[in-house]
Design an enzyme around this catalytic site. Sequence first.
Site, short mmCIF file in Angstrom:
data_model
loop_
_atom_site.label_atom_id
_atom_site.label_comp_id
_atom_site.label_asym_id
_atom_site.label_seq_id
_atom_site.Cartn_x
_atom_site.Cartn_y
_atom_site.Cartn_z
N HIS A 168 2.96 -7.07 4.83
CA HIS A 168 1.39 -6.11 4.74
C HIS A 168 0.65 -6.61 6.69
CE1 HIS A 168 0.31 -5.54 1.07
NE2 HIS A 168 1.22 -6.75 0.77
N HIS B 141 1.03 -1.12 0.10
CA HIS B 141 -0.13 -0.14 -0.13
C HIS B 141 0.92 0.92 0.25
CE1 HIS B 141 -3.11 -2.43 0.60
NE2 HIS B 141 -2.77 -3.54 1.83
N GLU C 283 1.38 -11.34 6.41
CA GLU C 283 0.93 -11.06 6.70
C GLU C 283 0.64 -10.65 8.25
OE1 GLU C 283 -1.87 -9.21 5.72
OE2 GLU C 283 -2.38 -10.12 3.63
N GLU D 27 -2.35 0.69 8.08
CA GLU D 27 -1.18 -0.44 7.13
C GLU D 27 -0.49 0.00 7.01
OE1 GLU D 27 -1.62 -4.53 4.64
OE2 GLU D 27 -3.15 -3.32 5.23
#
Length: 263
Positions: free
Chosen positions: A78, A9, A144, A23
């Site tokens: 992430h 992102h 993650e 995030e």
Amino acid sequence: MKLYLDPGHGGSDTGAQGNGMNEKDINLDISLRIRTMLTKQYHDADVTMSRTDDSSKRLSERTDEANAWGADYYLSIHCNSFNGSAQGYEDYIHSSLSDTSATADYQDTIHTAVAKADQLADRGQKKANFHVLRETTMPALLTENGFIDNDHDAALMRDSSWRHDVAQAHVTGLANAFHLKPRKTSKTLYKVIAGSFKDNQNAENRVYHLQSEGMDAFVEAVTISGERWYRVQAGAFSNRENAERQLEKVKNAGIADAFITAE
């Protein structure tokens, strides 16, 4: 080993949100730490990042850049979210790959290192058809690192020391997977200390300020004379002159109480 490191992102794309955090910011913080640790601790580690600040970048730009550079490995960092009820760590390789592929072997090694150190529930090793796993020409892994909308995981994410440990675990996994040779350390290590605080939030604020000035920093909890202090470290060097140059940069960023320790 040429690592393309991808903080997920960025810019207008915040990624998952929860507990007052975005995030994109957690991803970038962990990734910058990975780059610093990997290049300082190991020989033959060359790192290119998809972004080093809060900027936007399309997925196709990231994978095209990694492919054109000829990266040996693609690592995408992430955090997760799922209505506040889910928690833990998991990682992904592409769904088309077998469990005996080289990419799966790398996943095994890195997963073991991160799951051991991150204080998160282990949700296992998984596969998916994510763009960054599908469109890369080199082995790729997406991690993650907790659920940002879960109270337990978010409390860890907010802690700079935890982000430091997670980054180090990724580095350990990469070093084990690619058999990297550690750099020799000198007998004396010169650390640039950019403040010590009784309140961890004050220390975190100092870290964010230094990062906004383009410097890596993290909080280290230490006990001095029986009292808990949160010390902000803005670099560690085997050469005193390099530490002095970093100290000057820190002071130019408005941190008048910075100093060097020799250990």
